[in-house]
Motif scaffolding. Sequence first.
Motif, PDB file in Angstrom:
ATOM      1  N   TYR A  85       0.833  -1.195   0.000  1.00 52.48           N
ATOM      2  CA  TYR A  85       0.000   0.000   0.000  1.00 52.48           C
ATOM      3  C   TYR A  85       0.869   1.246   0.000  1.00 52.48           C
ATOM      4  O   TYR A  85       1.804   1.351   0.800  1.00 52.48           O
ATOM      5  N   ARG A  86       0.554   2.166  -0.939  1.00 53.23           N
ATOM      6  CA  ARG A  86       1.274   3.438  -1.064  1.00 53.23           C
ATOM      7  C   ARG A  86       2.785   3.230  -1.198  1.00 53.23           C
ATOM      8  O   ARG A  86       3.572   3.817  -0.466  1.00 53.23           O
ATOM      9  N   ARG A 113      -2.973   1.954  -4.468  1.00 56.93           N
ATOM     10  CA  ARG A 113      -2.503   3.327  -4.311  1.00 56.93           C
ATOM     11  C   ARG A 113      -0.986   3.376  -4.527  1.00 56.93           C
ATOM     12  O   ARG A 113      -0.249   3.974  -3.776  1.00 56.93           O
ATOM     13  N   TYR A 116       2.383   4.569  -6.179  1.00 61.85           N
ATOM     14  CA  TYR A 116       2.862   5.807  -6.777  1.00 61.85           C
ATOM     15  C   TYR A 116       3.648   5.571  -8.068  1.00 61.85           C
ATOM     16  O   TYR A 116       3.906   6.521  -8.794  1.00 61.85           O
TER      17      TYR A 116
END
Length: 159
Positions: free
Chosen positions: A3-4, A36, A38
């Motif tokens: 995540y992220r 999510r 990047y």
Amino acid sequence: ELYRMGQTNLLGRYPIHFHMLGDCPDCYVKDSSIHRSYYRCVSIHGTHYTTTTENVAYDVRGYCYYLEDGVEQFNTLSYNLAAHIHSIGPVPWGGGGQTTDIFQQSATLTLPADVTASGFYITNVHNHIIGNAASGGWAGFAFPNLAEAIGAHRGREAF
């Protein structure tokens, strides 16, 4: 769960990156969620015989499942989902059709192809692409026609 993760526009800063491993039949990513992100989801670079299967990626910037230089062969990408994919840089569409302006590498756009980001970027057809699904981005699957390898493998035969 990833995540992220990833760093937008920084080469090699991806959630999962099989980097220049040569033949790696024991390398795999399976049953993972990547959301999510990047920058990308799974990048396979100069590596062969890996397995990427049954993963879900959602809300990703840039190409998601990514064969990097065109020399990657005999990898299996099976039953993966790539959804809600975002382009990097200026929005390429607007006039209709499947053509875009020409974009150049810059401080804000490391790889110009990312303006047309898709769920799958398959630079070499000598891989096993089975039962995958994609939604969002420029297209679900991108199959660029490379005359020769790119990136670190530039100058080598792509196939």
